[in-house]
Motif scaffolding. Structure first.
Motif, PDB file in Angstrom:
ATOM      1  N   GLN A   1      -6.938   2.281  -4.460  1.00 29.33           N
ATOM      2  CA  GLN A   1      -6.734   3.567  -3.806  1.00 29.33           C
ATOM      3  C   GLN A   1      -7.263   4.737  -4.621  1.00 29.33           C
ATOM      4  O   GLN A   1      -7.703   5.744  -4.057  1.00 29.33           O
TER       5      GLN A   1
ATOM      6  N   GLU B   1      -3.281  -2.268  -5.955  1.00 28.80           N
ATOM      7  CA  GLU B   1      -3.506  -1.296  -4.876  1.00 28.80           C
ATOM      8  C   GLU B   1      -3.815   0.090  -5.425  1.00 28.80           C
ATOM      9  O   GLU B   1      -4.644   0.816  -4.872  1.00 28.80           O
TER      10      GLU B   1
ATOM     11  N   ARG C   1      -7.618  -8.967  -2.867  1.00 21.67           N
ATOM     12  CA  ARG C   1      -7.596  -7.550  -3.226  1.00 21.67           C
ATOM     13  C   ARG C   1      -8.104  -7.333  -4.656  1.00 21.67           C
ATOM     14  O   ARG C   1      -8.817  -6.374  -4.934  1.00 21.67           O
TER      15      ARG C   1
ATOM     16  N   GLU D   1       0.816  -1.205   0.000  1.00 23.01           N
ATOM     17  CA  GLU D   1       0.000   0.000   0.000  1.00 23.01           C
ATOM     18  C   GLU D   1       0.858   1.267   0.000  1.00 23.01           C
ATOM     19  O   GLU D   1       0.469   2.285  -0.597  1.00 23.01           O
TER      20      GLU D   1
END
Length: 260
Positions: free
Chosen positions: A116, A112, A188, A80
């Protein structure tokens, strides 16, 4: 092989290096790709793909913190954090809409980023994704890497990869290895709403076909494709074919609003 014209970039106390091939705005809208390398290496093994994609797109490549010509952060970084660093640097560079193209551990950063920054990341390309859930063993990964280097890669790709490993050093490599091994890619990826292309070489013993097929099925909008006769580092050994696969996929999904 290395790109020219890179510049040092910094965010949140982390330092990296950014390489950009960007056309003036008056040249018209073009897709924007952000190339993200894997553990131990640098932008160098992505340079050929960078140059191919740059013929029809704006392209950014990184040396991420601790790798290539970037300084060592002095502490372990999570996936991250790498993604946050990339996102911050791209914001500073004025990049508002892009497709991250990650290789190996770089696929984790791409996922990620998609999570994000869903408003900025139009889609993601996962080249040779790691780590297969049923093979989360350092020994198994080492064997697969050795097989790939011995039987599937060119002399130049091995020279780049292993010289970058030497530059990064065993301490930093081993610091980040558990981060790569523990990242729950399937979990994820299932949360990513944007289109995703999973791309592998047919001779890749690291990102095996069943694993890549599964990832494409896990993704909400997943596609899987293969580069015939190539190993894990196909973006170096077959850059034209890899670039065609990526740009062709973007066109097939109607470009999904990718602009510079």
């Amino acid at each position: 092989m290395a790109l020219t014209g890179g510049r040092d970039v910094e965010s949140g106390g982390l330092q990296g290096r950014l390489y950009a091939s960007v056309q003036p705005a008056e040249m018209g809208a073009r897709p924007t790709y952000v190339l993200l390398h894997g553990i131990g290496v640098s932008h160098r093994y992505l340079a050929r793909l960078h140059e191919e994609l740059a013929k029809a797109a704006d392209v950014y490549s990184f040396d991420l913190p601790g790798f290539g010509k970037s300084s060592n952060p002095g502490r372990q970084l999570q996936v991250e954090e790498f993604a946050g660093f990339v996102g911050d640097v791209l914001t500073e560079a004025g990049v508002h809409n892009y497709v991250p193209v990650g290789h190996s551990m770089g696929t984790q950063f791409a996922v990620e980023l998609a999570l994000q920054e869903p408003e900025r990341v139009a889609g993601a390309v996962l080249m040779g994704p790691v780590v297969e859930t049923s093979r989360k063993s350092t020994a198994r990964q080492a064997v697969a890497l050795t097989r790939d280097a011995m039987f599937s890669e060119s002399l130049t790709s091995n020279a780049i990869v292993f010289s970058d490993y030497f530059r990064a050093g065993p301490r930093w490599y081993l610091t980040e290895l558990p981060v790569m091994m523990d990242y729950p890619l399937e979990e994820r990826l299932a949360a990513v709403s944007q289109p995703v292309l999973v791309l592998r070489g047919t001779k890749d013993p690291i990102a095996r076909r069943p694993w890549c097929v599964n990832l494409a099925e896990v993704a909400q909008q997943g596609t899987m494709a293969e580069i015939l006769g190539q190993g894990h580092v196909f973006q170096h050994t077959a850059p034209e074919i890899a670039a065609q696969a990526i740009s062709g996929w973007v066109r097939a999904v109607n470009g999904f609003g990718v602009t510079a």
